[in-house]
Design a protein around this motif. Structure first.
Motif, PDB file in Angstrom:
ATOM      1  N   UNK A 393     -13.368  -0.494  12.297  1.00 29.85           N
ATOM      2  CA  UNK A 393     -12.528  -1.393  11.511  1.00 29.85           C
ATOM      3  C   UNK A 393     -11.697  -0.622  10.485  1.00 29.85           C
ATOM      4  N   UNK A 394     -12.341   0.303   9.783  1.00 24.03           N
ATOM      5  CA  UNK A 394     -11.624   1.062   8.750  1.00 24.03           C
ATOM      6  C   UNK A 394     -10.588   2.005   9.368  1.00 24.03           C
ATOM      7  N   UNK A 395     -10.866   2.514  10.569  1.00 22.47           N
ATOM      8  CA  UNK A 395      -9.894   3.375  11.260  1.00 22.47           C
ATOM      9  C   UNK A 395      -8.664   2.566  11.644  1.00 22.47           C
ATOM     10  N   UNK A 396      -8.885   1.364  12.195  1.00 25.50           N
ATOM     11  CA  UNK A 396      -7.770   0.527  12.653  1.00 25.50           C
ATOM     12  C   UNK A 396      -6.866   0.137  11.480  1.00 25.50           C
ATOM     13  N   UNK A 397      -7.450  -0.225  10.338  1.00 26.76           N
ATOM     14  CA  UNK A 397      -6.659  -0.611   9.167  1.00 26.76           C
ATOM     15  C   UNK A 397      -5.757   0.534   8.722  1.00 26.76           C
ATOM     16  N   UNK A 398      -6.294   1.766   8.727  1.00 24.85           N
ATOM     17  CA  UNK A 398      -5.547   2.923   8.222  1.00 24.85           C
ATOM     18  C   UNK A 398      -4.540   3.477   9.228  1.00 24.85           C
ATOM     19  N   UNK A 399      -4.722   3.189  10.512  1.00 19.82           N
ATOM     20  CA  UNK A 399      -3.856   3.803  11.524  1.00 19.82           C
ATOM     21  C   UNK A 399      -2.517   3.085  11.665  1.00 19.82           C
ATOM     22  N   UNK A 400      -2.414   1.854  11.164  1.00 19.11           N
ATOM     23  CA  UNK A 400      -1.202   1.047  11.363  1.00 19.11           C
ATOM     24  C   UNK A 400       0.072   1.734  10.857  1.00 19.11           C
ATOM     25  N   UNK A 401       0.110   2.302   9.616  1.00 21.15           N
ATOM     26  CA  UNK A 401       1.352   2.968   9.171  1.00 21.15           C
ATOM     27  C   UNK A 401       1.768   4.121  10.084  1.00 21.15           C
ATOM     28  N   UNK A 402       0.802   4.878  10.587  1.00 22.73           N
ATOM     29  CA  UNK A 402       1.119   5.997  11.481  1.00 22.73           C
ATOM     30  C   UNK A 402       1.608   5.492  12.836  1.00 22.73           C
ATOM     31  N   UNK A 403       1.061   4.380  13.277  1.00 25.11           N
ATOM     32  CA  UNK A 403       1.511   3.758  14.525  1.00 25.11           C
ATOM     33  C   UNK A 403       2.976   3.327  14.406  1.00 25.11           C
TER      34      UNK A 403
END
Length: 431
Positions: A393-403
């Motif tokens: 969950x914490x990985x998915x939240x943080x990956x959005x800007x890089x995506x």
């Protein structure tokens, strides 16, 4: 759509839906198609074996896998990380920049996003989490995002597979991936710098400039891997497959004699793991070759080309549409399946519309890599979660800007083909 094709597609979705690996699902569904058409199912085995064993280019895949596993063993990663820290660690959000730069460098050795994330990625995540420098989720997210660069800068296993199904120049594809890979690294570093300023992330202590030459020299032999590959292919010294063999031999010589970091027991383990990885890729390739045979038998590419010709689609609209489809499929399927099964459907239309196959191939591979970090099924997110234990969950939240940053870079590559084609054309490519 014929009844036989409907049976095959229905079987494929049913088998994949109940959790059977996609390669086996394709093979069994293809057998169902052969039975429905009254054709011998022995044709499935013949198509699979002929497709794999008659392609000299495919031999590059296990050789690149061996080279990557050797380069990831021993002290090579430590020397390369020291070089990255010395060059970009001094800027705001330093270890985030080190993370991206390490992926840029290791991409010249592995050609695999998963190998980068599971190998060097875990080391950098531990560095970023130490003493609370960066949140665990952020460290994992930027590692997953930067690992997507791995198959873009040569060598690239997905580009070898694309060359197999499109007959595009593998040398031009490798050269075409360099500037897009650097662009991806640049947008990730820019996003990391912006987030680090907003959230007050740490900056590493600057390494004195007088120490930089020594740090560079220690990493220099490893940094020469992509240079040797590209010179071999474009200098006319080797074929792409022979270049892969040279890469594996160079990695072995470097690890055993120069760095002295590879023991006999570790080398045996590397060969075993490389064999398993190669077999896994091989069975997917075999399944895809059977599916491609069926698609050609049903005349689907010609029907698609005729339809698109009738509605008068422009090359740009077609490119944007295909990339949107691949971006959605990337959430559900792995890159190998997309390249080998889905992409061949669009190759005839690319030829019809005058779209350069090298540009198309590089853009599609970049798109597939973005799919590896797209929630909810991005495989790199699961790999990072498995090797570090950081909550998904914490990985998915943080990956959005890089995506978002990577999708922006992809859009630039689609709109400005020169980003991809500049280097190939400089070296004589006429596309």
């Amino acid at each position: 759509m014929s009844l036989e094709l409907t049976i095959m597609i229905g079987s494929l979705f049913l088998l994949a839906g109940i959790g059977i690996p996609i390669a086996y699902a394709i093979i069994v569904a293809s057998m169902a198609y052969m039975l429905a058409t009254g054709t011998s199912i022995g044709l499935v085995g013949k198509t699979l074996s002929d497709g794999i064993y008659q392609s000299f280019l495919l031999l590059a895949v296990p050789l690149f896998i061996v080279a990557a596993n050797i380069m990831n063993a021993g002290s090579i990663s430590d020397r390369l990380l020291s070089f990255c820290v010395a060059t970009v660690g001094r800027f705001k959000g330093g270890l985030g920049h080190v993370n991206v730069m390490a992926s840029l460098i290791f991409s010249g050795m592995s050609g695999s996003a998963v190998a980068d994330a599971a190998g060097i990625g875990k080391i950098i995540i531990d560095m970023m989490r130490k003493d609370g420098r960066f949140p665990a989720g952020y460290a994992a997210a930027i590692t997953a995002a930067s690992a997507t660069i791995g198959p873009i800068i040569p060598p690239s296993i997905p580009m070898v597979l694309y060359a197999l199904i499109s007959n595009a120049s593998i040398g031009a594809l490798f050269l075409g991936g360099i500037m897009p890979g650097l662009l991806m690294g640049a947008v990730l570093m820019l996003m990391n710098w912006w987030i680090s300023h907003r959230r007050g992330f740490a900056t590493e202590e600057a390494v004195p400039m007088r120490e930089l030459p020594a740090v560079t020299m220690r990493a220099f032999p490893a940094l020469m891997m992509p240079v040797i590959l590209l010179y071999g292919i474009y200098g006319g010294v080797t074929t792409p497959t022979e270049a892969a063999a040279v890469a594996a031999a160079y990695a072995l010589l470097l690890s055993v004699f120069f760095y002295r970091s590879l023991k006999a027991g570790a080398f045996y383990s590397i060969l075993i793991e490389s064999s398993r990885s190669s077999a896994a890729v091989g069975i997917v390739i075999g399944g895809a070759l059977i599916l491609n045979y069926i698609v050609a038998s049903e005349n689907i590419p010609s029907m698609m080309a005729s339809y698109l010709d009738g509605v008068n689609v422009s090359p740009l609209v077609f490119l944007l549409g295909v990339n949107l489809i691949v971006l959605i499929l990337g959430c559900l399927l792995d890159a190998t399946t997309i390249i080998l099964v889905i992409v061949p459907l669009f190759i005839p239309t690319c030829n019809l519309l005058g779209i350069d196959l090298v540009h198309f191939g590089v853009v599609i591979v970049v798109n597939c890599m973005i799919g590896l970090i797209t929630p909810p099924y991005g495989i790199l997110l699961f790999v990072i979660n498995a090797v570090t234990g950081i909550p998904l969950r914490s990985i998915i939240v943080e990956v959005v800007p890089f995506l978002v940053a990577l999708i922006g870079a992809l859009l630039l590559m689609i709109l400005f083909p020169g980003i991809v084609l500049f280097l190939p054309r400089m070296f004589g490519y006429e596309g």
